[in-house]
Design a protein around this motif. Structure first.
Motif, PDB file in Angstrom:
ATOM      1  N   ASP A   6       0.294  -1.162   0.110  1.00  0.00           N
ATOM      2  CA  ASP A   6       0.138  -0.141   0.073  1.00  0.00           C
ATOM      3  C   ASP A   6       0.582   1.093  -0.109  1.00  0.00           C
ATOM      4  O   ASP A   6       0.775   2.050  -0.719  1.00  0.00           O
ATOM      5  N   THR A  51       1.763   2.355  -6.281  1.00  0.00           N
ATOM      6  CA  THR A  51       1.612   2.262  -4.466  1.00  0.00           C
ATOM      7  C   THR A  51       1.655   3.721  -3.642  1.00  0.00           C
ATOM      8  O   THR A  51       1.340   4.579  -5.551  1.00  0.00           O
ATOM      9  N   GLN A  82      -2.170  -3.860   2.094  1.00  0.00           N
ATOM     10  CA  GLN A  82      -3.464  -3.921   2.064  1.00  0.00           C
ATOM     11  C   GLN A  82      -4.027  -5.591   2.477  1.00  0.00           C
ATOM     12  O   GLN A  82      -3.647  -6.104   1.746  1.00  0.00           O
ATOM     13  N   HIS A 132      -8.255  -2.632   3.167  1.00  0.00           N
ATOM     14  CA  HIS A 132      -9.257  -2.397   1.576  1.00  0.00           C
ATOM     15  C   HIS A 132      -9.994  -3.012   1.316  1.00  0.00           C
ATOM     16  O   HIS A 132      -9.459  -4.174   0.872  1.00  0.00           O
ATOM     17  N   GLY A 138      -7.209   0.952  -4.199  1.00  0.00           N
ATOM     18  CA  GLY A 138      -6.133   0.876  -3.040  1.00  0.00           C
ATOM     19  C   GLY A 138      -5.472   2.045  -3.583  1.00  0.00           C
ATOM     20  O   GLY A 138      -6.614   2.962  -4.145  1.00  0.00           O
ATOM     21  N   ALA A 139      -4.547   2.273  -2.837  1.00  0.00           N
ATOM     22  CA  ALA A 139      -3.205   2.947  -2.710  1.00  0.00           C
ATOM     23  C   ALA A 139      -3.323   3.177  -4.528  1.00  0.00           C
ATOM     24  O   ALA A 139      -2.953   2.300  -4.839  1.00  0.00           O
TER      25      ALA A 139
END
Ligand SMILES: CC[C@H](C(=O)O)C(=O)SCCNC(=O)CCNC(=O)[C@H](O)C(C)(C)COP(=O)(O)OP(=O)(O)OC[C@H]1O[C@@H](n2cnc3c(N)ncnc32)[C@H](O)[C@@H]1OP(=O)(O)O
Ligand SMILES: [Co+2]
Length: 148
Positions: A6, A51, A82, A132, A138-139
């Motif tokens: 992440d 990321t 994550q 997440h 996600g990131a």
């Protein structure tokens, strides 16, 4: 289960100083700086592919980042991964002997739920799990655009 990085977190005395190398590399902040009072930090995140680089500056003397800077100076602070279900992961890893720094998840950046594992368990690295839930972006990823 695929594990996704992440973010990589960097401790810095202030976000401007900490940003210099990443701006020079051509990275741009993914959004406005964020203050997370529970952790005593101001956060600036730079997207790097899927990321993030997470810059952390202390906002008060009792912040974990202030202690880190005092003892170890600026630099790499932790890595974060994550997980889809943080409670389940904490139960699974806890049953296998992992040492969490708090019994329950705590608030993280961008409204996430996070949990930290002790650096001794992480073979010298502070490891963070960031929830997440499956299907959520996600990131560093653009939210899924709605199907045409
Ligand atoms: C905005 C939220 C954001 C997000 O992602 O959403 C964040 O990531 S917030 C990040 C800031 N918050 C935290 O780091 C919370 C978890 N951290 C802690 O609870 C403490 O910092 C802790 C327990 C990791 C260390 O606390 P302290 O330094 O007071 O304890 P010790 O001095 O007893 O250290 C124990 C041992 O660990 C080594 N240490 C400390 N910090 C780190 C680190 N970041 N990476 C690796 N190792 C670390 C320290 O040197 C001690 O080792 P020893 O061999 O005994 O000297
Ligand atoms: Co983090």
């Amino acid at each position: 289960m695929t594990v996704t990085l992440d973010h990589v977190a960097i401790a810095t005395p202030d976000l401007e100083t900490g940003s210099a190398p990443y701006l020079a590399l051509g990275l741009t902040p993914e959004g406005p700086d964020e203050e997370v009072a529970s952790q005593g930090v101001r956060v600036r995140a730079f997207e790097v592919g899927e990321t993030l680089i997470e810059l952390l500056a202390p906002t008060r003397p009792d912040s974990p980042i202030a202690a880190f800077l005092e003892r170890r100076g600026p630099g790499l602070h932790h890595t974060a991964y994550q997980v889809a279900d943080l409670d389940a992961e904490m139960a699974r890893l806890g049953a296998a002997g992992a040492r969490f720094l708090s019994q329950a998840p705590t608030p993280g950046r961008a409204g996430t739920r996070v949990a930290f594992l002790h650096p001794k368990w992480g073979a010298g690295t502070l490891i963070e799990l960031v929830e997440h839930p499956a299907g959520e972006p996600g990131a560093g990823t653009e939210p899924e655009s709605a199907a045409p």
